[in-house]
Design an enzyme around this catalytic site. Structure first.
Site, mmCIF file in Angstrom:
data_model
loop_
_atom_site.group_PDB
_atom_site.id
_atom_site.type_symbol
_atom_site.label_atom_id
_atom_site.label_comp_id
_atom_site.label_asym_id
_atom_site.label_seq_id
_atom_site.Cartn_x
_atom_site.Cartn_y
_atom_site.Cartn_z
ATOM 1 N N PRO A 15 9.956 -49.372 27.177
ATOM 2 C CA PRO A 15 10.034 -48.650 28.453
ATOM 3 C C PRO A 15 10.056 -47.126 28.303
ATOM 4 C CG PRO A 15 12.136 -49.665 27.931
ATOM 5 C CD PRO A 15 11.139 -50.215 26.941
ATOM 6 N N ASN A 16 9.418 -46.491 29.268
ATOM 7 C CA ASN A 16 9.357 -45.027 29.414
ATOM 8 C C ASN A 16 8.444 -44.339 28.401
ATOM 9 O OD1 ASN A 16 11.251 -44.939 31.637
ATOM 10 N ND2 ASN A 16 12.821 -45.446 30.126
ATOM 11 N N ARG A 23 7.770 -36.408 28.819
ATOM 12 C CA ARG A 23 9.160 -36.802 28.721
ATOM 13 C C ARG A 23 9.880 -36.117 27.561
ATOM 14 N NH1 ARG A 23 11.088 -42.500 26.224
ATOM 15 N NH2 ARG A 23 13.261 -42.331 26.845
ATOM 16 N N TYR A 28 10.753 -36.178 21.837
ATOM 17 C CA TYR A 28 9.651 -37.113 21.622
ATOM 18 C C TYR A 28 8.311 -36.456 21.305
ATOM 19 C CZ TYR A 28 13.204 -40.119 23.665
ATOM 20 O OH TYR A 28 14.376 -40.777 23.903
ATOM 21 N N ASN A 80 8.153 -50.091 18.946
ATOM 22 C CA ASN A 80 9.172 -49.132 19.368
ATOM 23 C C ASN A 80 9.803 -49.737 20.618
ATOM 24 O OD1 ASN A 80 10.778 -47.134 20.342
ATOM 25 N ND2 ASN A 80 9.276 -45.486 20.126
ATOM 26 N N ALA A 83 14.436 -47.943 24.874
ATOM 27 C CA ALA A 83 15.833 -48.181 25.279
ATOM 28 C C ALA A 83 16.276 -49.628 25.026
ATOM 29 C CB ALA A 83 16.020 -47.819 26.749
ATOM 30 N N GLU A 104 10.190 -51.391 12.837
ATOM 31 C CA GLU A 104 10.757 -50.749 14.029
ATOM 32 C C GLU A 104 10.536 -49.243 13.906
ATOM 33 O OE1 GLU A 104 14.974 -51.526 14.259
ATOM 34 O OE2 GLU A 104 15.316 -49.927 15.726
ATOM 35 N N HIS A 106 10.911 -45.354 15.770
ATOM 36 C CA HIS A 106 11.417 -44.460 16.824
ATOM 37 C C HIS A 106 10.874 -43.069 16.559
ATOM 38 C CE1 HIS A 106 14.131 -47.537 18.182
ATOM 39 N NE2 HIS A 106 14.438 -47.764 16.921
ATOM 40 N N ARG A 113 21.513 -38.678 17.484
ATOM 41 C CA ARG A 113 21.652 -38.530 18.939
ATOM 42 C C ARG A 113 22.952 -39.198 19.426
ATOM 43 N NH1 ARG A 113 16.182 -40.036 21.744
ATOM 44 N NH2 ARG A 113 17.268 -38.976 23.446
HETATM 45 C C1 DQA Z 1 13.216 -44.076 21.213
HETATM 46 C C2 DQA Z 1 14.728 -43.814 21.091
HETATM 47 C C3 DQA Z 1 15.503 -44.596 22.129
HETATM 48 O O1 DQA Z 1 16.896 -44.348 22.006
HETATM 49 C C4 DQA Z 1 15.072 -44.181 23.522
HETATM 50 O O2 DQA Z 1 15.727 -44.970 24.498
HETATM 51 C C5 DQA Z 1 13.593 -44.226 23.702
HETATM 52 C C6 DQA Z 1 12.715 -43.802 22.609
HETATM 53 C C7 DQA Z 1 12.399 -43.168 20.249
HETATM 54 O O3 DQA Z 1 11.221 -43.437 20.078
HETATM 55 O O4 DQA Z 1 12.937 -42.185 19.714
HETATM 56 O O5 DQA Z 1 13.099 -44.503 24.794
HETATM 57 O O6 DQA Z 1 12.955 -45.415 20.855
#
Ligand code: DQA
Length: 151
Positions: A15-16, A23, A28, A80, A83, A104, A106, A113
């Site tokens: 998501p997002n 964003r 990011y 990825n 959240a 995985e 990120h 963080r």
């Molecule tokens: C994320 C890190 C997560 O904590 C966050 O909720 C994201 C992006 C990253 O790519 O750094 O949406 O997965």
């Protein structure tokens, strides 16, 4: 002689991540998701690997995409979970169920963080974790996947 079927990699974005580029660029970066997918597609093509990318804001859609892999063989997953990393036992269970190896990824360093980001429901069942290397993290994961599935 029959042509060798090409190996395949699925990239899942949670998501997002559709908002990348707009964003929180400090966390990011400035690449859009389309930029990242294009870089991955180029690298996969060079390696003669078939690659599909899918982003969803829905936990259900991500789980259903994983369930569908029972029919369509995929050799490796790069995910990825965004959240859902910190919340989703259901997505973790779907990955465990289909038994496809995954890395995985990120973009940000989740350990640098907020504390709630320090726990991942995925890391202990992942082949490996890349966190904090921005878009390059996806490419490093793909290089690993290519090497592993081509061996
Ligand atoms: C994320 C890190 C997560 O904590 C966050 O909720 C994201 C992006 C990253 O790519 O750094 O949406 O997965």
């Amino acid at each position: 002689m029959a042509e060798k079927t090409s190996k395949s990699v699925l990239v899942l974005h949670g998501p997002n991540l559709n908002l990348l580029g707009l964003r929180e660029p400090d966390h990011y970066g400035n690449n859009t998701l389309a930029d990242i997918d294009a870089l991955l597609a180029k690298r996969a093509k060079e390696a003669n690997i078939s690659l599909a990318s899918f982003q969803s804001n829905s936990e259900v859609e991500l789980i259903q995409t994983l369930h569908a892999l029972a029919d369509k063989k995929v050799d490796f997953i790069i995910i990825n979970p965004a959240a859902f990393t910190h919340t989703s036992v259901a997505l973790r269970d779907a990955l465990s169920a289909i038994k496809v190896p995954f890395v995985e990824v990120h973009l940000s360093n989740i350990y640098a963080r907020e504390t709630f980001r320090h726990h991942s429901y995925f890391s202990d069942i992942a082949v490996g974790v890349i966190s904090g290397l921005g878009a390059q993290g996806y490419l490093l994961a793909l290089d690993y996947a290519i090497k592993t599935i081509s061996d």
